[in-house]
Design a protein around this motif. Structure first.
Motif, PDB file in Angstrom:
ATOM      1  N   ALA A   1     -16.596 -18.460 -10.855  1.00 29.70           N
ATOM      2  CA  ALA A   1     -15.957 -18.926 -10.032  1.00 29.70           C
ATOM      3  C   ALA A   1     -15.216 -19.954  -9.927  1.00 29.70           C
ATOM      4  N   VAL A   2     -15.658 -20.892 -10.965  1.00 25.85           N
ATOM      5  CA  VAL A   2     -15.493 -22.113 -10.914  1.00 25.85           C
ATOM      6  C   VAL A   2     -13.661 -22.347 -11.653  1.00 25.85           C
TER       7      VAL A   2
ATOM      8  N   LEU B   1      -7.769 -21.237 -10.901  1.00 28.39           N
ATOM      9  CA  LEU B   1      -6.191 -21.212 -11.077  1.00 28.39           C
ATOM     10  C   LEU B   1      -6.211 -21.202  -9.704  1.00 28.39           C
ATOM     11  N   ASP B   2      -6.953 -20.750  -8.427  1.00 23.75           N
ATOM     12  CA  ASP B   2      -6.985 -20.299  -7.425  1.00 23.75           C
ATOM     13  C   ASP B   2      -7.047 -22.259  -6.307  1.00 23.75           C
ATOM     14  N   ARG B   3      -7.220 -23.027  -6.606  1.00 20.83           N
ATOM     15  CA  ARG B   3      -6.551 -23.788  -6.205  1.00 20.83           C
ATOM     16  C   ARG B   3      -7.826 -24.031  -4.543  1.00 20.83           C
ATOM     17  N   VAL B   4      -9.077 -23.777  -5.071  1.00 18.15           N
ATOM     18  CA  VAL B   4      -9.993 -23.566  -4.541  1.00 18.15           C
ATOM     19  C   VAL B   4     -10.574 -25.271  -4.537  1.00 18.15           C
ATOM     20  N   PRO B   5     -11.043 -26.496  -3.456  1.00 15.07           N
ATOM     21  CA  PRO B   5     -12.089 -27.248  -3.908  1.00 15.07           C
ATOM     22  C   PRO B   5     -13.294 -26.813  -3.518  1.00 15.07           C
ATOM     23  N   LEU B   6     -13.707 -27.045  -5.031  1.00 13.57           N
ATOM     24  CA  LEU B   6     -15.364 -27.058  -5.135  1.00 13.57           C
ATOM     25  C   LEU B   6     -15.644 -28.509  -5.842  1.00 13.57           C
ATOM     26  N   LEU B   7     -17.302 -28.379  -5.354  1.00 13.88           N
ATOM     27  CA  LEU B   7     -17.603 -29.781  -5.847  1.00 13.88           C
ATOM     28  C   LEU B   7     -19.140 -29.253  -6.567  1.00 13.88           C
ATOM     29  N   VAL B   8     -19.215 -29.325  -7.964  1.00 16.98           N
ATOM     30  CA  VAL B   8     -20.176 -28.492  -8.694  1.00 16.98           C
ATOM     31  C   VAL B   8     -20.895 -29.816  -9.122  1.00 16.98           C
ATOM     32  N   LEU B   9     -22.623 -29.656  -8.898  1.00 18.79           N
ATOM     33  CA  LEU B   9     -23.162 -31.467  -9.210  1.00 18.79           C
ATOM     34  C   LEU B   9     -24.245 -29.740 -10.088  1.00 18.79           C
ATOM     35  N   THR B  10     -24.210 -30.673 -10.977  1.00 21.37           N
ATOM     36  CA  THR B  10     -25.176 -30.003 -11.404  1.00 21.37           C
ATOM     37  C   THR B  10     -26.658 -30.915 -12.827  1.00 21.37           C
TER      38      THR B  10
ATOM     39  N   LYS C   1     -19.066 -31.911 -19.778  1.00 20.29           N
ATOM     40  CA  LYS C   1     -17.430 -30.900 -19.881  1.00 20.29           C
ATOM     41  C   LYS C   1     -18.003 -29.218 -19.967  1.00 20.29           C
ATOM     42  N   LEU C   2     -18.920 -28.837 -19.459  1.00 21.19           N
ATOM     43  CA  LEU C   2     -19.493 -27.150 -19.325  1.00 21.19           C
ATOM     44  C   LEU C   2     -18.132 -25.928 -19.351  1.00 21.19           C
ATOM     45  N   TYR C   3     -17.547 -26.847 -18.146  1.00 23.95           N
ATOM     46  CA  TYR C   3     -16.568 -25.886 -17.370  1.00 23.95           C
ATOM     47  C   TYR C   3     -15.358 -25.860 -18.626  1.00 23.95           C
ATOM     48  N   GLY C   4     -14.610 -27.260 -19.030  1.00 20.32           N
ATOM     49  CA  GLY C   4     -13.891 -27.492 -19.818  1.00 20.32           C
ATOM     50  C   GLY C   4     -12.398 -27.694 -19.168  1.00 20.32           C
ATOM     51  N   ASN C   5     -11.499 -27.131 -19.694  1.00 17.74           N
ATOM     52  CA  ASN C   5     -10.053 -27.389 -18.819  1.00 17.74           C
ATOM     53  C   ASN C   5     -10.109 -27.217 -17.313  1.00 17.74           C
ATOM     54  N   ALA C   6     -11.334 -26.483 -16.966  1.00 16.31           N
ATOM     55  CA  ALA C   6     -11.828 -25.407 -15.505  1.00 16.31           C
ATOM     56  C   ALA C   6     -11.283 -26.687 -14.267  1.00 16.31           C
ATOM     57  N   VAL C   7     -12.103 -28.175 -14.953  1.00 19.53           N
ATOM     58  CA  VAL C   7     -12.445 -28.849 -13.328  1.00 19.53           C
ATOM     59  C   VAL C   7     -11.092 -30.162 -13.262  1.00 19.53           C
ATOM     60  N   ARG C   8     -10.917 -29.927 -11.729  1.00 23.08           N
ATOM     61  CA  ARG C   8      -9.912 -31.525 -11.841  1.00 23.08           C
ATOM     62  C   ARG C   8     -10.252 -32.893 -12.663  1.00 23.08           C
ATOM     63  N   TRP C   9     -11.487 -32.660 -12.763  1.00 19.98           N
ATOM     64  CA  TRP C   9     -12.420 -33.833 -13.252  1.00 19.98           C
ATOM     65  C   TRP C   9     -14.291 -33.500 -13.261  1.00 19.98           C
ATOM     66  N   PHE C  10     -14.084 -34.272 -14.667  1.00 20.69           N
ATOM     67  CA  PHE C  10     -15.446 -34.065 -15.206  1.00 20.69           C
ATOM     68  C   PHE C  10     -15.919 -35.528 -14.684  1.00 20.69           C
ATOM     69  N   CYS C  11     -17.277 -35.559 -14.732  1.00 19.61           N
ATOM     70  CA  CYS C  11     -18.041 -37.177 -14.476  1.00 19.61           C
ATOM     71  C   CYS C  11     -19.425 -36.943 -15.096  1.00 19.61           C
ATOM     72  N   GLU C  12     -20.019 -38.000 -16.072  1.00 22.35           N
ATOM     73  CA  GLU C  12     -20.929 -37.785 -16.556  1.00 22.35           C
ATOM     74  C   GLU C  12     -21.466 -38.441 -15.843  1.00 22.35           C
TER      75      GLU C  12
ATOM     76  N   ALA D   1      -5.319 -28.873  -5.680  1.00 17.91           N
ATOM     77  CA  ALA D   1      -6.692 -28.902  -5.365  1.00 17.91           C
ATOM     78  C   ALA D   1      -7.843 -28.322  -6.528  1.00 17.91           C
ATOM     79  N   GLY D   2      -8.771 -28.167  -6.790  1.00 24.83           N
ATOM     80  CA  GLY D   2      -9.817 -27.368  -7.655  1.00 24.83           C
ATOM     81  C   GLY D   2     -10.743 -28.049  -7.367  1.00 24.83           C
ATOM     82  N   PRO D   3     -11.751 -27.202  -8.307  1.00 27.14           N
ATOM     83  CA  PRO D   3     -13.318 -27.843  -8.960  1.00 27.14           C
ATOM     84  C   PRO D   3     -13.368 -29.322  -9.410  1.00 27.14           C
TER      85      PRO D   3
END
Ligand SMILES: Cc1ncc(C[n+]2csc(CCOP(=O)(O)OP(=O)(O)O)c2C)c(N)n1
Ligand SMILES: [Mg+2]
Length: 581
Positions: free
Chosen positions: A108-109, A114-123, A143-154, A184-186
């Motif tokens: 889903a991420v 790819l389709d520019r859907v905003p998602l806030l993934v909190l793991t 960085k579990l989702y690699g380049n698929a996210v717009r921003w990763f923050c530990e 927009a994106g995850p």
């Protein structure tokens, strides 16, 4: 929802920010992140059960202003959130515990990316001291989702320090801004959490939790409609004013651009090849039979001198081959996205299509060129409809479903034949929003996406999907019993992957085993397992009546006959064009 209730509804008090108390650092982080996201406009969250994520789950559940849904299967949770975010165009929070739970979000991420859907993934994650030690349920989530996210923050393990609440609010603000940015994106916040994971009644947290006064976000974010530079609009205007033989091709686009693009097309005298998700298949000059026309060779005598493209295409090989031949091919995209599988773009304009085309002064109106396309459209439409009217078929179900849904309905079309049948056979109409997971064209997550869309859409929500897509995401039906879904799933059941019968492998001796994959499953049993209504529809009139009833509406079909009815449609249009009417 249990813990922390001795302090009353902590979340509700957190909205004001003042005087809120947390019992420990994990508790404080959960409260602040959720509070800050709500200040930005968060309304929906989807989570799956787990222990490490308890501070987040409890903070979400305590907010009376949040709609929180729980899914056992994280892949399904993620697609549910995707369906909500795609439909509402707003970020939805998606929460998991640590380990493979988080990994199940990946499909889903990717689609959201790819389709520019905003998602806030909190793991939730284990804190650093437990990583790489063989500690329970611990994987590398950095960085579990690699380049698929717009921003990763530990985010780092929470502590009771004065600077941290401000950091958490700022990080939540940035997450929101990145999710709603261009494109927009995850986004992914990884949250290492130490015990206690359920608020420690005897504990304390001294740093202030207060947010901005008046419930304002820490850092508010606004993104406007991207306008094209004046010189670019002037160049585009020159091109269009000087070119009568132009065509608009609208793929999977932002349907909010539809009114301005259609108005432009009318002023320019350009027909619009309008895929259903563009929202532009809404009457002249929209062309709804492009597939049949291009297969019949109409494009050979009607090659445009300029194509103005909006959004991503890719449903049709005939259209791809046609686009390859067009000498000037202009893509207008709000994010300047590189959508060019034909490697034939001559111009890419980074602006919202409604802004760029709305600013182009042209008033040519209908010309002979426009008439040619609209006459061919009318003839092909009649010919195709005559074939489809002869009996129930997959393309007929797609056409009739799109026509039968009431104004205000939402239709989700699955990869890969349902969205194609809709593109190839849906007649122009207004009042229907069509969506599809077209970013990666997966057959995964369709049921969950539909259920998520239905949760936020104010009107009937119907999905059109194949039997494999349904079975692939059967867990999308695994909802809490008190959560009634308004989604209707119209399932074209051809006992396997019908798309492959159109491809060269169809004649391979091991076709059925390797590609067709008949499963023989009875869908009524799946429906019964989940307590969902199930109806089999044989007659077209019954389909029209069943479409907004909810549950599974099954249309049975045969893969070989399905190929034949498609062939008949193409053939009849070929004949009509050859005989000139
Ligand atoms: C996640 C995923 N796995 C595999 C595929 C490849 N694939 C494309 S279409 C298809 C068959 C789909 O069958 P069904 O949903 O019954 O629709 P039909 O082709 O019969 O219309 C498959 C397996 C894919 N697109 N996505
Ligand atoms: Mg099938």
């Amino acid at each position: 929802m249990g813990a922390g209730t001795s302090r009353g509804p902590a979340g509700a008090r957190a909205t004001g920010g003042r005087g809120v108390k947390a019992n420990d650092p994990s508790h404080a982080l959960g409260l602040i992140l959720v509070d800050e996201l709500v200040r930005h406009g968060l309304r929906h969250a989807v989570l799956s059960p787990g222990s490490r994520s308890a501070p987040l789950a409890l903070a979400l559940a305590e907010r009376p202003d949040l709609d929180v849904r729980v899914r056992i299967d994280e892949r399904s949770a993620a697609f549910t959130a995707l369906g909500m975010a795609r439909t509402s165009r707003r970020p939805v929070a998606l929460v998991s515990t640590s380990g493979t739970a988080a990994a199940n979000f990946l499909p889903a991420v990717i689609e959201a990316s790819l389709d520019r859907v905003p998602l806030l993934v909190l793991t939730a994650d284990r804190p650093p001291e437990l990583r790489g030690t063989g500690a329970n349920q611990t994987i590398d989530q950095i960085k579990l989702y690699g380049n698929a996210v717009r921003w990763f923050c530990e985010v780092g393990a929470p502590e009771d320090a004065p600077a941290l609440p401000r950091y958490w609010r700022s990080a939540a603000s940035r997450a929101w801004a990145e999710a709603m940015g261009s494109p927009a994106g995850p986004v992914h916040l990884n949250l290492p959490l130490r015990e206690p994971l359920v608020p420690d009644e005897g504990g304390s947290f001294d740093a202030s939790l207060a947010g901005r006064e008046g419930g304002a976000p820490w850092t508010s974010f606004a993104r406007g409609v991207a306008a094209a530079p004046e010189e670019e609009v002037a160049r585009l205007a020159d091109l269009i004013q000087g070119t009568e033989r132009g065509l608009v091709v609208a793929g999977a686009a932002d349907d909010r651009d539809a009114p301005a693009v259609l108005d432009f097309a009318r002023r320019a005298g350009y027909p619009v090849i309008a895929e259903p998700t563009s929202g532009m298949r809404a009457g002249p000059p929209a062309i709804s039979t492009a597939e049949a026309l291009l297969r019949a060779g109409f494009g050979d005598s009607h090659t445009p001198e300029v194509v103005i493209r909006i959004g991503k295409t890719g449903l049709s090989r005939a259209l791809a081959a046609f686009l390859e031949r067009c000498p000037r091919h202009v893509l207008i995209d709000a994010d300047g996205a590189w959508l060019d599988p034909e490697r034939n773009l001559s111009h890419l304009i980074a602006a919202a299509p409604r802004a760029a085309l709305g600013a182009v002064p042209v008033d040519r109106g209908t010309t002979g060129w426009t008439e040619d396309w609209l006459t061919a459209e009318a003839a092909a439409r009649r010919a195709v409809d005559d074939v489809l009217d002869q009996g129930m078929s997959e393309p007929r179900a797609a056409r009739d479903l799109a026509a039968a849904l009431p104004d205000g309905a939402l239709l989700l079309a699955a990869a890969s034949m349902p969205i194609r049948d809709l593109d190839w056979f849906m007649a122009p109409r207004r009042g229907l929003r069509v969506i599809a997971n077209r970013g990666a064209n997966g057959i995964d997550g369709v049921v969950s996406t539909a259920v998520g869309a239905a949760a936020v859409h104010d009107g009937p929500t119907v999905a059109l999907l194949g039997d494999l897509a349904l079975l692939h995401d059967a867990n999308g039906l695994l909802m809490p019993p008190d959560e009634t879904s308004r989604a209707t799933l119209v399932v074209l059941n051809n006992d396997g992957g019908g798309i492959f019968s159109f491809l060269p492998q169809a004649s391979h001796p091991r076709f059925e085993q390797l590609f067709g994959t008949p499963h023989g499953r009875r869908l009524e049993h799946l429906a019964a397992l989940h307590g969902v209504e199930h109806t089999v529809v044989d007659e077209p009139d019954d389909l029209r009546r069943a479409v907004t009833r909810g549950g599974i509406v099954e249309v049975r079909s045969d893969r070989r006959e399905n190929v034949e009815v498609h062939e008949r449609c193409w053939e009849v249009v070929r004949r009509v064009l050859a005989t000139g009417g």
